[in-house]
Design a protein around this motif. Structure first.
Motif, PDB file in Angstrom:
ATOM      1  N   ILE A  69      27.765   4.172  67.972  1.00 26.66           N
ATOM      2  CA  ILE A  69      26.748   3.081  68.668  1.00 26.66           C
ATOM      3  C   ILE A  69      26.910   3.289  69.983  1.00 26.66           C
ATOM      4  CG2 ILE A  69      26.075   0.821  68.781  1.00 26.66           C
ATOM      5  CD1 ILE A  69      25.357   2.145  66.189  1.00 26.66           C
ATOM      6  N   LYS A  70      25.947   3.212  70.832  1.00 25.09           N
ATOM      7  CA  LYS A  70      26.076   3.628  72.589  1.00 25.09           C
ATOM      8  C   LYS A  70      26.093   2.117  72.957  1.00 25.09           C
ATOM      9  CE  LYS A  70      23.100   7.483  72.471  1.00 25.09           C
ATOM     10  NZ  LYS A  70      21.963   8.141  72.334  1.00 25.09           N
ATOM     11  N   ASP A  71      26.743   2.406  74.122  1.00 26.49           N
ATOM     12  CA  ASP A  71      26.963   1.114  74.785  1.00 26.49           C
ATOM     13  C   ASP A  71      25.528   0.566  75.287  1.00 26.49           C
ATOM     14  OD1 ASP A  71      29.695   1.455  74.620  1.00 26.49           O
ATOM     15  OD2 ASP A  71      29.865   2.541  76.701  1.00 26.49           O
ATOM     16  N   ASP A  72      25.398  -0.893  75.138  1.00 24.80           N
ATOM     17  CA  ASP A  72      24.106  -1.527  75.528  1.00 24.80           C
ATOM     18  C   ASP A  72      23.059  -1.282  74.649  1.00 24.80           C
ATOM     19  OD1 ASP A  72      23.108  -3.356  77.305  1.00 24.80           O
ATOM     20  OD2 ASP A  72      22.159  -1.941  78.371  1.00 24.80           O
ATOM     21  N   ALA A  73      23.314  -0.796  73.433  1.00 24.39           N
ATOM     22  CA  ALA A  73      22.433  -1.018  72.374  1.00 24.39           C
ATOM     23  C   ALA A  73      21.689  -2.170  71.935  1.00 24.39           C
ATOM     24  CB  ALA A  73      22.998  -0.154  71.080  1.00 24.39           C
ATOM     25  N   ALA A  74      20.453  -2.301  71.582  1.00 23.03           N
ATOM     26  CA  ALA A  74      19.857  -3.393  71.308  1.00 23.03           C
ATOM     27  C   ALA A  74      20.077  -3.607  69.870  1.00 23.03           C
ATOM     28  CB  ALA A  74      18.403  -3.364  71.330  1.00 23.03           C
ATOM     29  N   CYS A  75      20.858  -4.975  69.647  1.00 26.01           N
ATOM     30  CA  CYS A  75      21.155  -5.256  68.092  1.00 26.01           C
ATOM     31  C   CYS A  75      20.637  -6.575  67.829  1.00 26.01           C
ATOM     32  CB  CYS A  75      22.479  -4.909  67.980  1.00 26.01           C
ATOM     33  SG  CYS A  75      23.212  -3.323  68.351  1.00 26.01           S
ATOM     34  N   PHE A  76      20.967  -7.216  66.724  1.00 26.73           N
ATOM     35  CA  PHE A  76      21.153  -8.724  66.298  1.00 26.73           C
ATOM     36  C   PHE A  76      22.081  -9.001  65.538  1.00 26.73           C
ATOM     37  CE2 PHE A  76      18.001  -7.395  63.266  1.00 26.73           C
ATOM     38  CZ  PHE A  76      18.390  -7.989  62.073  1.00 26.73           C
ATOM     39  N   VAL A  77      22.340 -10.214  65.603  1.00 22.78           N
ATOM     40  CA  VAL A  77      23.397 -10.822  64.627  1.00 22.78           C
ATOM     41  C   VAL A  77      22.989 -11.968  63.930  1.00 22.78           C
ATOM     42  CG1 VAL A  77      24.545 -12.170  66.329  1.00 22.78           C
ATOM     43  CG2 VAL A  77      25.916 -11.681  64.401  1.00 22.78           C
ATOM     44  N   ALA A  78      23.037 -12.039  62.583  1.00 26.34           N
ATOM     45  CA  ALA A  78      22.726 -13.138  61.906  1.00 26.34           C
ATOM     46  C   ALA A  78      23.620 -13.944  61.230  1.00 26.34           C
ATOM     47  CB  ALA A  78      21.814 -12.635  60.631  1.00 26.34           C
ATOM     48  N   GLY A  79      23.458 -15.403  61.016  1.00 28.40           N
ATOM     49  CA  GLY A  79      24.533 -16.162  60.349  1.00 28.40           C
ATOM     50  C   GLY A  79      23.878 -17.558  60.356  1.00 28.40           C
ATOM     51  N   TRP A  80      24.747 -18.216  59.670  1.00 29.04           N
ATOM     52  CA  TRP A  80      24.467 -19.650  59.155  1.00 29.04           C
ATOM     53  C   TRP A  80      25.481 -20.693  59.857  1.00 29.04           C
ATOM     54  CZ3 TRP A  80      20.875 -20.249  55.361  1.00 29.04           C
ATOM     55  CH2 TRP A  80      20.603 -19.219  54.512  1.00 29.04           C
ATOM     56  N   GLY A  81      26.087 -20.217  60.979  1.00 32.59           N
ATOM     57  CA  GLY A  81      27.131 -20.813  61.716  1.00 32.59           C
ATOM     58  C   GLY A  81      26.477 -21.915  62.606  1.00 32.59           C
ATOM     59  N   ASP A  82      27.396 -22.286  63.254  1.00 34.39           N
ATOM     60  CA  ASP A  82      27.157 -23.528  64.646  1.00 34.39           C
ATOM     61  C   ASP A  82      26.435 -22.796  65.601  1.00 34.39           C
ATOM     62  OD1 ASP A  82      28.930 -25.269  63.155  1.00 34.39           O
ATOM     63  OD2 ASP A  82      30.532 -25.198  64.274  1.00 34.39           O
ATOM     64  N   THR A  83      25.688 -23.649  66.487  1.00 31.08           N
ATOM     65  CA  THR A  83      25.198 -23.111  67.808  1.00 31.08           C
ATOM     66  C   THR A  83      25.959 -24.013  68.780  1.00 31.08           C
ATOM     67  OG1 THR A  83      23.247 -24.786  67.778  1.00 31.08           O
ATOM     68  CG2 THR A  83      22.971 -22.603  66.377  1.00 31.08           C
ATOM     69  N   GLY A  89      22.969 -25.542  60.203  1.00 30.17           N
ATOM     70  CA  GLY A  89      21.741 -26.047  59.555  1.00 30.17           C
ATOM     71  C   GLY A  89      21.648 -25.279  58.410  1.00 30.17           C
ATOM     72  N   SER A  90      20.229 -25.491  57.702  1.00 24.85           N
ATOM     73  CA  SER A  90      20.121 -24.984  56.485  1.00 24.85           C
ATOM     74  C   SER A  90      19.445 -23.543  56.486  1.00 24.85           C
ATOM     75  CB  SER A  90      19.313 -25.675  55.598  1.00 24.85           C
ATOM     76  OG  SER A  90      18.196 -26.260  56.410  1.00 24.85           O
ATOM     77  N   GLN A  91      18.875 -23.151  57.937  1.00 25.18           N
ATOM     78  CA  GLN A  91      18.232 -22.040  58.321  1.00 25.18           C
ATOM     79  C   GLN A  91      19.169 -20.957  58.443  1.00 25.18           C
ATOM     80  OE1 GLN A  91      14.853 -21.240  57.567  1.00 25.18           O
ATOM     81  NE2 GLN A  91      14.352 -23.056  56.855  1.00 25.18           N
ATOM     82  N   LEU A  92      19.040 -19.830  57.904  1.00 28.50           N
ATOM     83  CA  LEU A  92      19.706 -18.568  58.514  1.00 28.50           C
ATOM     84  C   LEU A  92      18.920 -18.195  59.781  1.00 28.50           C
ATOM     85  CD1 LEU A  92      21.494 -16.152  57.873  1.00 28.50           C
ATOM     86  CD2 LEU A  92      19.504 -14.972  57.367  1.00 28.50           C
ATOM     87  N   ARG A  93      19.920 -18.004  60.832  1.00 30.87           N
ATOM     88  CA  ARG A  93      19.559 -17.832  62.227  1.00 30.87           C
ATOM     89  C   ARG A  93      19.999 -16.252  62.959  1.00 30.87           C
ATOM     90  NH1 ARG A  93      21.090 -23.173  62.404  1.00 30.87           N
ATOM     91  NH2 ARG A  93      22.949 -22.706  62.998  1.00 30.87           N
ATOM     92  N   GLU A  94      19.218 -15.740  63.518  1.00 29.72           N
ATOM     93  CA  GLU A  94      19.478 -14.571  64.240  1.00 29.72           C
ATOM     94  C   GLU A  94      19.367 -14.636  65.640  1.00 29.72           C
ATOM     95  OE1 GLU A  94      15.943 -11.401  63.863  1.00 29.72           O
ATOM     96  OE2 GLU A  94      16.818 -12.026  61.859  1.00 29.72           O
TER      97      GLU A  94
END
Length: 184
Positions: A69-83, A89-94
């Motif tokens: 995976i190249k540096d500065d690649a556009a990605c996303f992370v998903a989770g149920w954790g704190d903000t 919360g009850s909704q999955l966030r990304e």
């Protein structure tokens, strides 16, 4: 070879915890990587064996052609954790994040990091994962390339990059039908 360390369940097929029914719940056997000691020493990966088949389409994993995976690649992370603004919360966030060069990552952490990690998000940005998101996917190019492992424990950005387990480094273990597991 899997060996159950304790009875665990997962839910598949929803992104809203309020909309779970028993057909979505699966018992799992856990298989922790035998080299795991703690998150900061690396090998922070676990396989789960579902109790029954599912119709959920799994995400692609890296292969020999796509491992880097190249540096500065556009990605996303998903989770149920704190903000930073509120608790879980009850909704999955990304959230979208970019990968960060390893040398930059180690300099920001002021520490040598394990060889089998990817850094993304949480550095010079207000985006990244937080407590409760561990184990969540880092997705780049419609492929799971990382697993949320550790950050600075406060989720206050932009101090240090988030650290993910690099899935590509574990493909031999993942694909080995005789894999060894660590029991708790």
């Amino acid at each position: 070879m899997f060996s159950a360390t304790r009875e665990s369940t997962v839910v598949l097929g929803t992104n809203d915890r309020r909309k779970v029914n028993e057909t979505m719940r699966y018992n799992v056997e856990k298989c922790k990587h035998p080299g795991f000691i703690n998150v900061s020493s690396g090998n922070d990966i676990m396989m789960l064996k579902l109790s029954r088949p599912t119709t959920i389409q799994p995400i692609r994993l890296p292969n020999k052609r796509t491992q880097r995976i190249k540096d500065d690649a556009a990605c996303f992370v998903a989770g149920w954790g704190d903000t930073c603004r509120r608790a879980r919360g009850s909704q999955l966030r990304e959230v979208d994040v970019s990968t960060i060069n390893r040398k930059t990552c180690e300099k920001a952490w002021r520490n040598k990091l394990p060889a089998n990690i990817i850094c993304a998000g949480g550095y010079r940005t207000k985006k990244g994962f937080c407590q409760g998101d561990s184990g969540g996917p880092l997705e780049c190019n419609k492929m799971a390339v990382g697993i949320a492992s550790f950050n600075n424990h406060t989720c206050r950005y932009p101090d240090v990059p988030n650290v993910y387990t690099d899935i590509a480094k574990f493909l031999p273990w993942i694909n080995n039908p005789k894999r060894k597991c660590k029991n708790d």
